[in-house]
Design a protein around this motif. Structure first.
Motif, PDB file in Angstrom:
ATOM      1  N   VAL A 635      37.078  52.476  40.352  1.00 31.80           N
ATOM      2  CA  VAL A 635      35.980  52.806  38.786  1.00 31.80           C
ATOM      3  C   VAL A 635      35.801  53.046  38.792  1.00 31.80           C
ATOM      4  O   VAL A 635      34.765  54.146  38.047  1.00 31.80           O
ATOM      5  N   CYS A 636      33.843  52.221  39.160  1.00 32.35           N
ATOM      6  CA  CYS A 636      32.828  52.774  38.729  1.00 32.35           C
ATOM      7  C   CYS A 636      32.008  53.981  39.583  1.00 32.35           C
ATOM      8  O   CYS A 636      31.584  55.060  38.809  1.00 32.35           O
ATOM      9  N   LEU A 639      33.677  57.505  37.595  1.00 28.50           N
ATOM     10  CA  LEU A 639      33.022  57.220  36.381  1.00 28.50           C
ATOM     11  C   LEU A 639      31.644  58.113  36.904  1.00 28.50           C
ATOM     12  O   LEU A 639      31.412  58.840  35.511  1.00 28.50           O
ATOM     13  N   SER A 640      31.547  57.839  37.312  1.00 30.40           N
ATOM     14  CA  SER A 640      30.128  58.164  37.671  1.00 30.40           C
ATOM     15  C   SER A 640      30.328  58.955  38.114  1.00 30.40           C
ATOM     16  O   SER A 640      29.240  60.517  37.661  1.00 30.40           O
ATOM     17  N   GLU A 641      31.243  59.843  38.733  1.00 34.89           N
ATOM     18  CA  GLU A 641      31.015  61.225  39.491  1.00 34.89           C
ATOM     19  C   GLU A 641      30.974  61.519  38.100  1.00 34.89           C
ATOM     20  O   GLU A 641      31.054  63.162  37.655  1.00 34.89           O
ATOM     21  N   ALA A 642      32.739  61.359  37.386  1.00 37.00           N
ATOM     22  CA  ALA A 642      32.603  62.110  35.842  1.00 37.00           C
ATOM     23  C   ALA A 642      31.183  62.120  35.130  1.00 37.00           C
ATOM     24  O   ALA A 642      31.274  63.228  34.147  1.00 37.00           O
ATOM     25  N   PRO A 655      29.233  54.689  24.517  1.00 40.35           N
ATOM     26  CA  PRO A 655      29.400  53.420  24.009  1.00 40.35           C
ATOM     27  C   PRO A 655      30.062  52.726  24.549  1.00 40.35           C
ATOM     28  O   PRO A 655      30.446  51.430  24.701  1.00 40.35           O
ATOM     29  N   ASN A 656      31.477  53.427  24.841  1.00 34.44           N
ATOM     30  CA  ASN A 656      32.719  52.311  25.682  1.00 34.44           C
ATOM     31  C   ASN A 656      31.996  51.871  26.680  1.00 34.44           C
ATOM     32  O   ASN A 656      32.682  50.639  27.334  1.00 34.44           O
ATOM     33  N   ILE A 657      31.870  52.943  27.839  1.00 39.03           N
ATOM     34  CA  ILE A 657      31.729  52.546  29.047  1.00 39.03           C
ATOM     35  C   ILE A 657      30.410  52.236  28.819  1.00 39.03           C
ATOM     36  O   ILE A 657      30.776  51.050  30.226  1.00 39.03           O
ATOM     37  N   THR A 658      29.064  51.252  28.821  1.00 39.62           N
ATOM     38  CA  THR A 658      28.374  51.129  28.795  1.00 39.62           C
ATOM     39  C   THR A 658      28.510  49.539  28.087  1.00 39.62           C
ATOM     40  O   THR A 658      28.221  48.464  29.182  1.00 39.62           O
ATOM     41  N   LYS A 659      29.331  49.733  27.223  1.00 34.61           N
ATOM     42  CA  LYS A 659      29.452  48.036  26.710  1.00 34.61           C
ATOM     43  C   LYS A 659      30.724  47.755  27.750  1.00 34.61           C
ATOM     44  O   LYS A 659      30.380  46.317  28.235  1.00 34.61           O
ATOM     45  N   PHE A 660      31.780  48.379  28.406  1.00 32.09           N
ATOM     46  CA  PHE A 660      33.009  47.301  29.818  1.00 32.09           C
ATOM     47  C   PHE A 660      31.315  47.548  31.194  1.00 32.09           C
ATOM     48  O   PHE A 660      31.841  46.145  31.465  1.00 32.09           O
ATOM     49  N   SER A 661      30.260  48.228  31.652  1.00 34.89           N
ATOM     50  CA  SER A 661      29.603  47.945  32.926  1.00 34.89           C
ATOM     51  C   SER A 661      28.738  47.022  32.342  1.00 34.89           C
ATOM     52  O   SER A 661      28.695  46.002  33.146  1.00 34.89           O
ATOM     53  N   CYS A 673      27.939  47.860  41.548  1.00 41.23           N
ATOM     54  CA  CYS A 673      29.077  48.508  41.179  1.00 41.23           C
ATOM     55  C   CYS A 673      28.501  48.720  39.432  1.00 41.23           C
ATOM     56  O   CYS A 673      28.376  49.993  38.832  1.00 41.23           O
ATOM     57  N   PHE A 674      28.807  48.020  38.724  1.00 42.53           N
ATOM     58  CA  PHE A 674      28.643  47.589  37.519  1.00 42.53           C
ATOM     59  C   PHE A 674      26.756  48.228  37.095  1.00 42.53           C
ATOM     60  O   PHE A 674      27.143  49.115  36.054  1.00 42.53           O
TER      61      PHE A 674
END
Length: 894
Positions: A635-636, A639-642, A655-661, A673-674
């Protein structure tokens, strides 16, 4: 005896102690010990004494290395009697360890040869040595010591390092002449010795260079070597000697080729017929050496030469339990083919005979790259490819040869030759088809360099065989997509586009590795970049991604229905398919820069794909699935490629991605990976001021997490190298002006942590930490061109002031620690940067601060690291060197 036991203990600590500080201390003690006069006696005593009963091999090996180093650097401190005694002791030790271990015997012999070479009385020592050789070879396994001595002695003459060692050229020549004067006795010894590891040492120091080179081909040694080929016990020795002669004397290859014409009939062809692998491999290697040294001899096209080349084809076709013989033949074909290409063979009517020869070679390669049911044991499988290890290695080494064959035949004839052999008549030989597709794939770069090809026949063959056995054409997928991705014709033709999409849609049905799936998808991406219709491209991408969407959705449904509550075959299968799906999605995201090269592709395509998958990814981030490291990593990475390719399109999700990581890292702190995802987000968008508070907050969460906060010592970093490596290049420095000031305390803590990580055993973590420090100091240097009242300048200089002593101490321990040489450049760069900052009047830090830091760091070293008074001398030396280094960058600051 006390020193000897201290040495034993220090070697044990250096090799086995878990604490890096203890290893550093042991290393420092050993370095100092080697500089003492007592090291001669202690090391010699260890090598000649009976077993030490504790780590014998390690200690004895270290003792031999001590003697070798001291001989190189301190031979002048020994009197003649001492040198003779040391030679006798080393001979006794060589006899003692003649039966092994081989590494120890080699080190002893290297020390002995260095002693003889560097002694003023080298001639008398050589005479004494050869007088002792007869005694040694009569002592059972003492012959091993003799052979090793005869092998390493010439290295003192032939190695270029002797020039660096300031050895007088006249002395080197006299040493060589004295060795050569004993050639006859050595040859007699080798003639009577039948062990395979024997070497004609006189060949290595040029025993034939002293005679007229025109007479070399008729020298008795050549005839003797060819005669030895006929004797099983001396066959390998003779091959080595002839190969050495070929590489040393330009006049040798023609004579050897003439002899090989005879050897072909008497040895090679019979061995090929009986399957004698030892003889075939040896002669094949000799021919390969000939081909590489003098390819022009094989480019004459005479009947005798062609007969030799036909015999080499037999070596390439040779069937055995491994592919070593066929692999040995590859350099021959590459060297000859390159020579013919450079010669302009198409203009030479006499060389046209080589076209059929290389077509036959291509047929032979089709035969040898095949996987047959009886070609290997099931236990001998490469885990990443599913092929036997030796076949996997053979295929890797084929690239140069297939490229040469393709260039020589021309891409059109190469492809036509392979495709003409593919028939769809039953029964279909799937292993043959797979081999042909592999050879297309292996030469794809050379094919792409040629004119555009009509690949309709390849497409038709692919479609015809796909329904019956798709899993057997793994490399066919790569050849189809890679070659087809060259131009627009492949994707613009509806049938070809349909074939490409069929490949992409069916990837999950093939037994491909993630790397192979990535190669195929990237090739499809290159082809799709030529599509001129936005509607067609959107449809194509959604078709490619539907098999990716479905397993992710199925995984989430199974979770809601509690079907994954317990470990089961179903849960394992769903997790595996989801990980593969995420890898494919990440690869598609990574292809958007290629796809965006077309004018018809805009942000809407990327947004459409991201909008389709984000709800699934968001749900996964919030689920217990993140406990599974493989799924979390997939998953990480996706999203890194994206993030890397999405540009501004990804900003609404930050905001959501940083919060989840950050939240997931706090929950699962072994999942680096986070951390890596957060680094990517900061690297790509940390410079945007509107998101500065968000990144500062997230960085604070990561830094206060238990696993990161625990990185307070070198030992802790060594125990968690992955976390240390992922966290040390903090990416915080990319925040930019005005942001660093708000994160001052966090960056200071990160910098102190980085100075600790510089000393760890894990090389990647150490170098990453040093890169982080260098990045911060570079920012400080750049900021000195601004006003000191600038928030960024003030913040950076304050951090440098607070952490200066830690930086100097960290660099000092990094230079004293393990694998120091890999860290020297970075450490010196960091110290130069820090010196330049202190030396600049704009910084207001001052040179006195650097003086204090250096003195403090050196005085803090353990007492055993330094001799009496050495701390003061070191401080002065370092300060002088750093002042000079700082001046080199002063101009850039001002």
């Amino acid at each position: 005896m006390e020193l000897q036991m201290q040495l034993v203990q220090a070697v044990h600590v250096l090799n086995h102690d878990m604490l890096s500080c203890n290893r550093v201390a042991a290393n420092q003690w050993l370095v100092q010990f080697q500089q003492t006069d007592a090291a001669w006696q202690v090391a010699t005593g260890i090598l000649t004494a009976e077993a030490l009963n504790i780590h014998d091999f390690e200690v004895e090996l270290f003792a031999a290395q001590i003697l070798k180093r001291k001989i190189h650097s301190d031979i002048g401190t020994l009197l003649p009697d001492g040198r003779r005694a040391l030679q006798n002791a080393l001979l006794v030790s060589a006899t003692k360890h003649s039966s092994g271990p081989s590494q120890l015997l080699t080190q002893i012999c290297l020390a002995l040869s260095a002693l003889i070479f560097r002694s003023p009385e080298a001639r008398s020592l050589i005479q004494q040595l050869f007088g002792r050789l007869y005694e040694l070879q009569c002592q059972g396994s003492g012959s091993h010591a003799v052979l090793e001595l005869l092998t390493v002695l010439p290295e003192e003459v032939t190695e270029e390092k002797t020039i660096v060692a300031n050895v007088n050229s006249d002395h080197r020549r006299q040493f060589s002449d004295e060795l050569l004067s004993h050639s006859s006795s050595v040859l007699k010894f080798l003639v009577h010795l039948t062990e395979n590891e024997a070497h004609f040492y006189t060949v290595r120091i040029g025993c034939l260079l002293e005679i007229d080179q025109l007479a070399v081909p008729s020298h008795p040694l050549i005839a003797f070597a060819f005669a030895c080929l006929q004797v099983r016990e001396s066959f390998s020795v003779a091959i080595e000697v002839l190969a050495e002669l070929i590489n040393r004397h330009e006049v040798i290859p023609p004579a050897v080729v003439l002899q090989m014409i005879v050897v072909k009939d008497t040895l090679l062809l019979p061995a090929l017929g009986t399957g004698n692998e030892v003889v075939v491999k040896g002669l094949c290697w000799l021919m390969a050496e000939l081909g590489q040294s003098a390819p022009g001899l094989f480019a004459r096209g005479t009947p005798d030469v062609l007969s030799l080349e036909e015999a080499m084809l037999g070596c390439t076709r040779f069937q055995s339990s491994n592919w070593e013989v066929a692999e040995t033949s590859l350099p021959f074909w590459s060297a000859l083919g390159d020579y013919l290409i450079n010669l302009g063979f198409e203009k030479q009517s006499g060389l046209r005979a080589y076209i059929p020869l290389y077509i036959s070679l291509l047929d032979a390669l089709v035969l040898r790259v095949q996987v047959g049911p009886k070609s290997y044991n099931e236990d001998d499988i490469d885990g990443s490819t599913g092929l036997p290890d030796s076949l996997a290695q053979f295929r890797i080494n084929l690239e140069e040869t297939t490229t040469t064959v393709c260039r020589l035949l021309g891409p059109t004839q190469y492809v036509t030759q392979l495709l003409s052999q593919i028939t769809l008549e039953l029964p279909v030989l799937w292993q043959v088809i797979e081999a042909q597709f592999f050879l297309l794939y292996a030469a794809s770069e050379a094919i792409l360099d040629g004119p555009a090809l009509d690949l309709s026949s390849l497409v038709n063959v692919f479609l015809a065989i796909s329904e019956e056995r798709p899993e057997t054409i793994i490399f066919g997928l790569g050849a189809q997509c890679t070659i087809g991705g060259k131009g627009s014709a492949m994707a613009s033709d509806p049938a070809n586009l349909e074939c490409l999409l069929w490949i992409g849609e069916g990837l999950h049905n093939f037994k491909l590795s993630p790397k192979e799936e990535e190669e195929v998808l990237c090739a499809i991406g290159r082809s799709l970049s030529m599509v001129t219709s936005s509607a067609v491209l959107n449809d194509a991408l959604h078709r490619l991604l539907k098999p990716t969407y479905d397993p992710l959705k199925e995984l989430l449904i199974a979770d809601v229905e509690n079907r994954l509550k317990f470990v089961s075959a179903e849960s394992a299968m769903l997790l595996e398919s989801s990980v593969r799906a995420l890898h494919r999605l990440g690869t598609i995201f990574s292809q958007f820069p290629v796809l965006s090269s077309s004018s018809v592709i805009g942000e809407e395509v990327f947004v459409g794909i991201l909008s389709q998958f984000w709800p699934l990814l968001e749900q996964m981030f919030s689920s217990a699935f993140m406990e599974n490291n493989s799924l979390a990593t997939a998953v990480c990475k996706c999203l890194s490629e994206a993030t890397k390719t999405g540009g501004q399109c990804i900003l609404p999700l930050l905001p959501n991605i940083t919060k989840f990581s950050s939240e997931n890292f706090v929950s699962f702190q072994t999942h680096v990976c986070f951390l890596k995802l957060a680094n990517t987000l900061t690297e790509e968008h940390g410079h945007q001021k509107e998101y500065a508070p968000l990144f500062v907050e997230v960085a604070g969460v990561f830094s206060t997490a238990d696993s990161v906060a625990a990185l307070s010592s070198s030992y802790a970093c060594d125990n968690e190298p992955d976390v240390a490596e992922a966290k040390s290049p903090d990416a915080d420095l990319i925040f930019g002006q005005g942001v660093l000031a708000t994160a001052e305390l966090h960056v200071e803590a990160a910098l102190n942590r980085a100075t600790i990580c510089c000393t760890v055993m894990h090389r990647g973590a150490a170098l990453a930490a040093m890169s982080y420090i260098s990045c911060l100091l570079e920012m400080a240097l750049s900021s000195l061109t601004e006003s000191v009242d600038c928030p960024l300048t003030a913040a950076v200089l304050k951090i440098c002031t607070q952490c200066g002593e830690s930086i100097v101490s960290g660099m000092l321990y990094a230079l004293l620690g393990p694998s120091a040489m890999s860290r020297v450049y970075k450490a010196t760069t960091i110290l130069q940067q820090l010196a330049a900052i202190c030396n600049s009047g704009s910084s207001r830090i001052g040179w006195s601060a650097l003086q204090c830091w250096i003195v403090s760091a050196i005085q803090a070293l353990p007492a055993e690291y330094l001799r009496h008074g050495e701390a003061e001398r070191l401080s002065a030396t370092w300060l002088e060197a750093l002042r000079a280094a700082a001046s080199e960058v002063d101009a850039g600051i001002t």
